[in-house]
Enzyme design. Structure first.
Site, short mmCIF file in Angstrom:
data_model
loop_
_atom_site.label_atom_id
_atom_site.label_comp_id
_atom_site.label_asym_id
_atom_site.label_seq_id
_atom_site.Cartn_x
_atom_site.Cartn_y
_atom_site.Cartn_z
N ASP A 29 0.85 -1.19 0.00
CA ASP A 29 0.00 0.00 0.00
C ASP A 29 0.89 1.25 0.00
O ASP A 29 1.86 1.33 0.75
CB ASP A 29 -0.93 -0.01 1.22
N HIS A 98 -10.16 -5.31 -3.45
CA HIS A 98 -8.84 -5.56 -2.87
C HIS A 98 -9.01 -5.90 -1.40
O HIS A 98 -9.86 -5.33 -0.71
CB HIS A 98 -7.91 -4.36 -3.05
P1 AMP Z 1 -9.73 1.32 0.07
O1 AMP Z 1 -9.95 2.48 0.97
O2 AMP Z 1 -10.11 0.00 0.69
O3 AMP Z 1 -10.34 1.53 -1.31
O4 AMP Z 1 -8.16 1.23 -0.11
C1 AMP Z 1 -7.47 1.70 -1.21
C2 AMP Z 1 -6.02 1.63 -0.83
O5 AMP Z 1 -5.25 1.74 -2.00
C3 AMP Z 1 -5.57 2.76 0.11
O6 AMP Z 1 -5.06 2.18 1.31
C4 AMP Z 1 -4.50 3.49 -0.69
O7 AMP Z 1 -3.43 3.93 0.11
C5 AMP Z 1 -4.07 2.43 -1.69
N1 AMP Z 1 -3.54 2.94 -2.94
C6 AMP Z 1 -4.09 3.86 -3.75
N2 AMP Z 1 -3.33 4.06 -4.83
C7 AMP Z 1 -2.26 3.22 -4.71
C8 AMP Z 1 -1.12 2.96 -5.51
N3 AMP Z 1 -0.90 3.59 -6.65
N4 AMP Z 1 -0.25 2.02 -5.07
C9 AMP Z 1 -0.45 1.38 -3.90
N5 AMP Z 1 -1.51 1.58 -3.12
C10 AMP Z 1 -2.41 2.50 -3.50
#
Ligand code: AMP
Length: 105
Positions: A29, A98
């Site tokens: 993340d 995810h």
């Molecule tokens: P959610 O709130 O369950 O939709 O989680 C989305 C997660 O994706 C968050 O914890 C973000 O920090 C993570 N995230 C968003 N963009 C990226 C990226 N480019 N690479 C890695 N993690 C990401």
């Protein structure tokens, strides 16, 4: 419009990839909420848990299998959490399914 995770899968944007097979990719993340914070992502673009179909059963089971395999590999099997955020009010920001794997070990 492909999701940000599909762009990572297609190598259009970079990510720190922990594991990949034909169905799943696991990345770190970008804003970790714990010492270990991984996202276990099916390559199939399913928006959320509310959108899974009966035919996705094996894929969903594989997410959990990959999660525990990685937990064992990282030696965090004694203390970790698995979590899905579901829709905006449930904290979901990226609408490509995810599973969060977090651990402070
Ligand atoms: P959610 O709130 O369950 O939709 O989680 C989305 C997660 O994706 C968050 O914890 C973000 O920090 C993570 N995230 C968003 N963009 C990226 C990226 N480019 N690479 C890695 N993690 C990401």
């Amino acid at each position: 419009m492909p999701s940000i995770f599909t762009k990572i899968i297609e190598r259009e944007i970079p990510a720190d990839i922990e594991f990949e097979n034909k169905n799943i990719i696991v990345i770190k993340d970008i804003h970790p909420q714990a010492k270990t914070h991984l996202l276990i992502i099916p390559k199939k673009e399913i928006p959320s848990i509310n959108d899974i179909q009966e035919g996705d059963s094996e894929l969903i089971a594989e997410l959990f299998f990959v999660a525990k395999t990685i937990a064992l590999k990282l030696w965090i099997q004694d203390w970790y959490q698995l979590k899905f955020h579901v829709w905006a009010k449930g904290g979901q920001e990226v609408f490509h399914l995810h599973l969060h794997l977090t651990s402070d070990l």
